[in-house]
Design a protein around this motif. Sequence first.
Motif, PDB file in Angstrom:
ATOM      1  N   THR A 124       0.848  -1.187   0.000  1.00  0.00           N
ATOM      2  CA  THR A 124       0.000   0.000   0.000  1.00  0.00           C
ATOM      3  C   THR A 124       0.884   1.237   0.000  1.00  0.00           C
ATOM      4  OG1 THR A 124      -1.653  -1.205   1.288  1.00  0.00           O
ATOM      5  CG2 THR A 124      -1.894   1.186   1.152  1.00  0.00           C
ATOM      6  N   LEU A 125       0.637   2.161  -0.923  1.00  0.00           N
ATOM      7  CA  LEU A 125       1.429   3.372  -1.067  1.00  0.00           C
ATOM      8  C   LEU A 125       0.595   4.581  -0.694  1.00  0.00           C
ATOM      9  CD1 LEU A 125       2.482   1.260  -3.457  1.00  0.00           C
ATOM     10  CD2 LEU A 125       3.930   3.195  -4.023  1.00  0.00           C
ATOM     11  N   CYS A 126       1.184   5.477   0.101  1.00  0.00           N
ATOM     12  CA  CYS A 126       0.550   6.744   0.487  1.00  0.00           C
ATOM     13  C   CYS A 126       1.402   7.876  -0.064  1.00  0.00           C
ATOM     14  CB  CYS A 126       0.427   6.859   1.991  1.00  0.00           C
ATOM     15  SG  CYS A 126      -0.353   5.447   2.804  1.00  0.00           S
ATOM     16  N   VAL A 127       0.772   8.794  -0.762  1.00  0.00           N
ATOM     17  CA  VAL A 127       1.475   9.895  -1.417  1.00  0.00           C
ATOM     18  C   VAL A 127       0.820  11.200  -0.994  1.00  0.00           C
ATOM     19  CG1 VAL A 127       1.955  10.985  -3.637  1.00  0.00           C
ATOM     20  CG2 VAL A 127       2.261   8.523  -3.377  1.00  0.00           C
ATOM     21  N   ALA A 128       1.645  12.189  -0.673  1.00  0.00           N
ATOM     22  CA  ALA A 128       1.175  13.521  -0.288  1.00  0.00           C
ATOM     23  C   ALA A 128       1.664  14.544  -1.298  1.00  0.00           C
ATOM     24  CB  ALA A 128       1.658  13.889   1.116  1.00  0.00           C
ATOM     25  N   THR A 129       0.887  15.614  -1.482  1.00  0.00           N
ATOM     26  CA  THR A 129       1.222  16.685  -2.411  1.00  0.00           C
ATOM     27  C   THR A 129       1.311  17.996  -1.643  1.00  0.00           C
ATOM     28  OG1 THR A 129      -1.078  17.232  -2.934  1.00  0.00           O
ATOM     29  CG2 THR A 129      -0.052  15.454  -4.194  1.00  0.00           C
ATOM     30  N   PRO A 130       2.008  18.997  -2.175  1.00  0.00           N
ATOM     31  CA  PRO A 130       2.079  20.307  -1.495  1.00  0.00           C
ATOM     32  C   PRO A 130       0.742  21.009  -1.368  1.00  0.00           C
ATOM     33  CG  PRO A 130       3.857  20.075  -3.087  1.00  0.00           C
ATOM     34  CD  PRO A 130       2.922  18.928  -3.315  1.00  0.00           C
ATOM     35  N   HIS A 131      -0.279  20.547  -2.081  1.00  0.00           N
ATOM     36  CA  HIS A 131      -1.608  21.153  -1.991  1.00  0.00           C
ATOM     37  C   HIS A 131      -2.494  20.424  -0.985  1.00  0.00           C
ATOM     38  CE1 HIS A 131      -0.819  23.748  -5.481  1.00  0.00           C
ATOM     39  NE2 HIS A 131      -0.228  22.704  -6.028  1.00  0.00           N
ATOM     40  N   ASN A 132      -1.879  19.705  -0.055  1.00  0.00           N
ATOM     41  CA  ASN A 132      -2.591  18.998   1.017  1.00  0.00           C
ATOM     42  C   ASN A 132      -3.580  17.974   0.464  1.00  0.00           C
ATOM     43  OD1 ASN A 132      -1.154  20.396   2.901  1.00  0.00           O
ATOM     44  ND2 ASN A 132      -2.868  21.605   3.686  1.00  0.00           N
ATOM     45  N   GLU A 133      -3.124  17.204  -0.505  1.00  0.00           N
ATOM     46  CA  GLU A 133      -3.919  16.108  -1.038  1.00  0.00           C
ATOM     47  C   GLU A 133      -3.217  14.790  -0.746  1.00  0.00           C
ATOM     48  OE1 GLU A 133      -4.495  16.759  -5.153  1.00  0.00           O
ATOM     49  OE2 GLU A 133      -5.948  18.383  -4.889  1.00  0.00           O
ATOM     50  N   LEU A 134      -4.012  13.779  -0.442  1.00  0.00           N
ATOM     51  CA  LEU A 134      -3.502  12.440  -0.150  1.00  0.00           C
ATOM     52  C   LEU A 134      -4.011  11.478  -1.205  1.00  0.00           C
ATOM     53  CD1 LEU A 134      -4.032  12.219   3.717  1.00  0.00           C
ATOM     54  CD2 LEU A 134      -1.925  12.730   2.501  1.00  0.00           C
ATOM     55  N   TRP A 135      -3.103  10.631  -1.682  1.00  0.00           N
ATOM     56  CA  TRP A 135      -3.429   9.606  -2.667  1.00  0.00           C
ATOM     57  C   TRP A 135      -3.038   8.249  -2.077  1.00  0.00           C
ATOM     58  CZ3 TRP A 135      -4.697  10.897  -8.068  1.00  0.00           C
ATOM     59  CH2 TRP A 135      -4.818  12.274  -8.278  1.00  0.00           C
ATOM     60  N   PHE A 136      -3.963   7.295  -2.144  1.00  0.00           N
ATOM     61  CA  PHE A 136      -3.718   5.951  -1.637  1.00  0.00           C
ATOM     62  C   PHE A 136      -3.880   4.965  -2.793  1.00  0.00           C
ATOM     63  CE2 PHE A 136      -5.390   8.442   1.865  1.00  0.00           C
ATOM     64  CZ  PHE A 136      -4.450   8.213   2.855  1.00  0.00           C
ATOM     65  N   ALA A 137      -2.866   4.135  -2.975  1.00  0.00           N
ATOM     66  CA  ALA A 137      -2.890   3.156  -4.059  1.00  0.00           C
ATOM     67  C   ALA A 137      -2.272   1.857  -3.567  1.00  0.00           C
ATOM     68  CB  ALA A 137      -2.136   3.683  -5.287  1.00  0.00           C
ATOM     69  N   THR A 184      -3.157   0.631  -8.619  1.00  0.00           N
ATOM     70  CA  THR A 184      -4.594   0.609  -8.358  1.00  0.00           C
ATOM     71  C   THR A 184      -4.923   1.678  -7.331  1.00  0.00           C
ATOM     72  OG1 THR A 184      -4.640  -1.775  -8.794  1.00  0.00           O
ATOM     73  CG2 THR A 184      -6.539  -0.822  -7.665  1.00  0.00           C
ATOM     74  N   LEU A 185      -5.529   2.755  -7.794  1.00  0.00           N
ATOM     75  CA  LEU A 185      -5.892   3.863  -6.914  1.00  0.00           C
ATOM     76  C   LEU A 185      -7.137   3.484  -6.121  1.00  0.00           C
ATOM     77  CD1 LEU A 185      -5.305   6.819  -6.082  1.00  0.00           C
ATOM     78  CD2 LEU A 185      -6.881   7.522  -7.897  1.00  0.00           C
ATOM     79  N   ILE A 186      -7.055   3.587  -4.792  1.00  0.00           N
ATOM     80  CA  ILE A 186      -8.181   3.201  -3.942  1.00  0.00           C
ATOM     81  C   ILE A 186      -8.900   4.394  -3.338  1.00  0.00           C
ATOM     82  CG2 ILE A 186      -7.258   0.925  -3.409  1.00  0.00           C
ATOM     83  CD1 ILE A 186      -6.182   2.034  -0.819  1.00  0.00           C
ATOM     84  N   ASP A 187      -8.192   5.517  -3.162  1.00  0.00           N
ATOM     85  CA  ASP A 187      -8.874   6.660  -2.561  1.00  0.00           C
ATOM     86  C   ASP A 187      -7.983   7.896  -2.681  1.00  0.00           C
ATOM     87  OD1 ASP A 187     -10.781   8.132  -1.326  1.00  0.00           O
ATOM     88  OD2 ASP A 187     -10.400   7.415   0.708  1.00  0.00           O
ATOM     89  N   THR A 188      -8.630   9.039  -2.714  1.00  0.00           N
ATOM     90  CA  THR A 188      -7.958  10.338  -2.627  1.00  0.00           C
ATOM     91  C   THR A 188      -8.649  11.145  -1.536  1.00  0.00           C
ATOM     92  OG1 THR A 188      -9.406  11.283  -4.336  1.00  0.00           O
ATOM     93  CG2 THR A 188      -7.295  10.345  -5.055  1.00  0.00           C
ATOM     94  N   PHE A 189      -7.888  11.975  -0.871  1.00  0.00           N
ATOM     95  CA  PHE A 189      -8.428  12.729   0.265  1.00  0.00           C
ATOM     96  C   PHE A 189      -7.798  14.116   0.248  1.00  0.00           C
ATOM     97  CE2 PHE A 189      -9.152  13.997   4.616  1.00  0.00           C
ATOM     98  CZ  PHE A 189     -10.398  13.436   4.901  1.00  0.00           C
ATOM     99  N   ALA A 190      -8.640  15.127   0.398  1.00  0.00           N
ATOM    100  CA  ALA A 190      -8.191  16.512   0.417  1.00  0.00           C
ATOM    101  C   ALA A 190      -8.289  17.046   1.842  1.00  0.00           C
ATOM    102  CB  ALA A 190      -9.025  17.374  -0.523  1.00  0.00           C
ATOM    103  N   GLN A 231     -14.904   1.149  -2.443  1.00  0.00           N
ATOM    104  CA  GLN A 231     -15.704   2.350  -2.624  1.00  0.00           C
ATOM    105  C   GLN A 231     -16.046   3.017  -1.313  1.00  0.00           C
ATOM    106  OE1 GLN A 231     -19.105   1.124  -4.899  1.00  0.00           O
ATOM    107  NE2 GLN A 231     -17.939   0.806  -6.792  1.00  0.00           N
ATOM    108  N   SER A 232     -16.028   2.269  -0.219  1.00  0.00           N
ATOM    109  CA  SER A 232     -16.317   2.859   1.084  1.00  0.00           C
ATOM    110  C   SER A 232     -15.120   3.678   1.563  1.00  0.00           C
ATOM    111  CB  SER A 232     -16.659   1.759   2.089  1.00  0.00           C
ATOM    112  OG  SER A 232     -15.569   0.871   2.232  1.00  0.00           O
ATOM    113  N   GLN A 233     -15.251   4.250   2.751  1.00  0.00           N
ATOM    114  CA  GLN A 233     -14.196   5.099   3.294  1.00  0.00           C
ATOM    115  C   GLN A 233     -12.960   4.260   3.611  1.00  0.00           C
ATOM    116  OE1 GLN A 233     -15.317   7.230   6.774  1.00  0.00           O
ATOM    117  NE2 GLN A 233     -13.544   8.593   6.743  1.00  0.00           N
ATOM    118  N   VAL A 234     -11.840   4.642   3.023  1.00  0.00           N
ATOM    119  CA  VAL A 234     -10.616   3.872   3.177  1.00  0.00           C
ATOM    120  C   VAL A 234      -9.851   4.307   4.415  1.00  0.00           C
ATOM    121  CG1 VAL A 234      -8.391   3.345   2.123  1.00  0.00           C
ATOM    122  CG2 VAL A 234     -10.466   3.366   0.725  1.00  0.00           C
ATOM    123  N   CYS A 235      -9.712   5.603   4.609  1.00  0.00           N
ATOM    124  CA  CYS A 235      -8.895   6.097   5.716  1.00  0.00           C
ATOM    125  C   CYS A 235      -9.735   6.959   6.649  1.00  0.00           C
ATOM    126  CB  CYS A 235      -7.712   6.910   5.191  1.00  0.00           C
ATOM    127  SG  CYS A 235      -8.169   8.424   4.342  1.00  0.00           S
TER     128      CYS A 235
END
Length: 939
Positions: free
Chosen positions: A431-444, A474-480, A548-552
Amino acid sequence: MPKVVGYTPPWLSRPSPGARLFTDPAPQSPTSPSKRSSYLSTPSSTQYQGPRRLVASRGTEVFTVVGNKIRWADLATVRDEWEENTQSGSNRFGPARTGAVQSTEDDAYRTLDVPIYYQIRQIAISPSGIFLAVCTEHTVHIAVLPPSSRLRDQDRSPLKLKTYQLGPTIHVIPESPLSAVLWHPLAAAGVSVDSIVTVTAEAAVRVWELDRSNKWSFERPSLAIDLRKLADGISCDQDFEPSGFGKTRGFSVDDFDMEVSAACFGGWGRDDEDAWASMTLWVAMRNGDIYALCPLLPSKWKPTSTSIPSLSTTAVSRMASIAGEEADMDERRAADQQYEWVQEIDNDEPLLMESTDSLGEFEIRLRPQNPSAIPRLQGPFAIQPEDDDQDIEISDIFVLPAKLDGEDLLAGEDVYDEFDLAAYAGVPFTTLCVATPHNELWFAIDLDGVSGQWLPKRGKSVFSVPTSDAKELTLIDTFALDDTGLDPAGNWPMFSGDVVHNYSVFLTTSRQVYSISLNEWVTRLAAELTGTEPVDPGLRTRLETSCQSQVCLVNKLVDSLEPKEVLSAPTVIDDVSLGYFLLATTLASVYAVFFDQAHFGTSIFEASSPELTATSPSRLNAQVARPNGGEDSNNLETLPTRSPYAPAPVFYANPLYPLEHMRQRLAPNLKRAIVEKPVRLSPAMLEVMTYAHRTIGAQSGELEKAAAELFRRCDRLREELGDQVKQMTELAQRLQNLQPSAEEDEAGHLREKKTRDARLKDAREKQAKLMARYEALRRKVGRVGSAKRELSSKEKAWIEEIDVLGENMGVKVDDQNVQNGRVEGNSRLDQRFQTVKQLAHELVEESKQLEKQQQEDQQSAATLKRGDSAVTSSMSTSTLSTSMSGSKSNMSASSSAPAFGVSSRLQKERIAEVMGMVEREGAVIEAVMNRLERLKVEY
């Protein structure tokens, strides 16, 4: 997700010494000013865009960077001293007024001197606790930490550390800045050796094998890889070492496409992880691409207890799976390389090294030389879907390793039962967690997984031409996250691992700290993927629903109110006595968040007084964590859910610091004009005076805002206290005026409800009756068998009757056998029963032989009737005569069978009679034995 039970305790808040550890009330001159910066620039660190990790821990010891100096303190000692002085009523921790108080302030921490000129951006302690990596924007320094006993000495004078610089001609200012500095999780760490990995923005990965007895190990890396060259490599014999200092480089598109922003290892070197995880380096590029380097190992590495068996199982199973298939040539070559690599590890003898904790020795392995020490660069992996046109910029990456399949690994082994397979429960993918400078989280997630790959040797068939097509994860969720007041120029989100929960991580932005938990989603998904039941058609539907449900689950832990303060990545401490908490700092304050310690289950540490219980979250946490306290500890709300008010840092800041900062950045002629000569009006002097006015105006504006906020807090506190007093008064009046109401009895009549005192009296009377009844029963049971009275005539007659019945049935019963639980049988009844069983067995065998003979007679008769040949008839006749003679001899040999002339009907009747007799005899014997058993128990 860890549950919050408290915030910054008093022993870490001003004016206690714990707060002075992380803040500097009177900072010295600005550290390492840049010569190119203007003297009119604002003294702020927000211009730096990169990781900030200024706090590290070793057990209960904390290392923090204040200004450009490293401070050390033992938080357990700081808290104990604060509690002792609070109980004694001493005011030594008040505002500094005397020299004695000033010496007390110095006793709160100890300064560690390191000869570093440029601003420190990161510090990291090795897992062994012996080395401390101190990193600036371009350089890396390795400091040797003294033992804890020496740091805890009464002498609090500054301690100078032995420091080495990594690659003085490699990590220098003109070169690319550092993107990541990581201690290798599988390093063969000893008393004086360790391994560290540095990654620069120009995609240069270097593995350093540190040895205090060999200074050359700090000068040159043991393994250096340029990822830009490795991405285009076709043979492992090529030169992939980064270009030397000062060498010119040609233009390449990779200068922009492969600019490294962050890197991390795929595991922590634990037994329940996939064997390839801890030796895989994940590198995230700024444009969104992700690469993997597996395996990346030092020349000597320490495997876990499951690494080598898991690698062997994986290599052999992969070879077996593609043996009979028409697999791709690259896949076959990769399988052969893995098998060759693992076979070399199995053939080498392990080496022994002394442990750092003085618990003995441990085994280490040598890195295989074949196929190569430099692995193949795998990727790029794209976390963004192809149909998404949004540009993504990565600031940090965090990888949760795939769990090891314990059943497949230990199947067929003798030690299968010794392992706790519940510890290996988890999802079998990365499982990979990625953060961006715009405070976005990507989980794949990576469903295929990453395993060891190498380039082929020169002269052999090479891999196919490398393709630039990215492998989509495989992207599972994005969170802002909350981006209110966000400044992307100074915002650089960073991940920090949790030392307690495997699938929890902390994210630090410029002003907030978040807790991100994937535990619930991972548990639900692991139950579907690792279930023992066979896969049903609804599995795909359930997996899609789970994704599809809440991942984090995201929870905001810290929210800094100061816009100019930038939070450092926190450190997480988990100690039985101190507590489980998170510690984050800024330039002027410290933030702590305490969590419950439900993973400990219990604790023997309690607060010594109600005052400490109310103000010490770590001590209160020990009480909350008790599982047998009569109430679920997870449902206890013992502390407020909001953090207490902390005074603004401007109240404690040095008011002369901004002007001192400006004066040091003035040109020499302006300094002389201000200090030594009379002030003359000129454009330059007017500019200096204007900037000084703006500085003083900004400082006074901050003071006004802080004072207004303090006034609002005090006013709100007064209102809330009034509301609380009013509510308590109303509640007390309601309790006093509470009257019993009427209730219906069983007959339906209304009767007055009993008061509390009456109900308590009835309960006590009922309890007294129960105790009296229990006492009477106890005495009655105690009298049974205590008096040795003689048996009555009826009891004696009953015993004699039982003895006579046992003799008639052939069973001998005496007192000793009854007491021992045994009943011996006489030979007469036993012989009769054995004879009947033997007779029944012989009759059954004889009936089977007669049935077989009858079937043969019928077959021979049918053969003669069809008119077969004479030869067949003679053979059948001879066969029949032989069978008859054989059956006669068998019948004569039997002990109880008639010789000739017995029909099958008569034989069946005789057998039925014998079987009935056997059943009757057996029923009688069984009834007698049961009755004797009952009599034995009653006796």
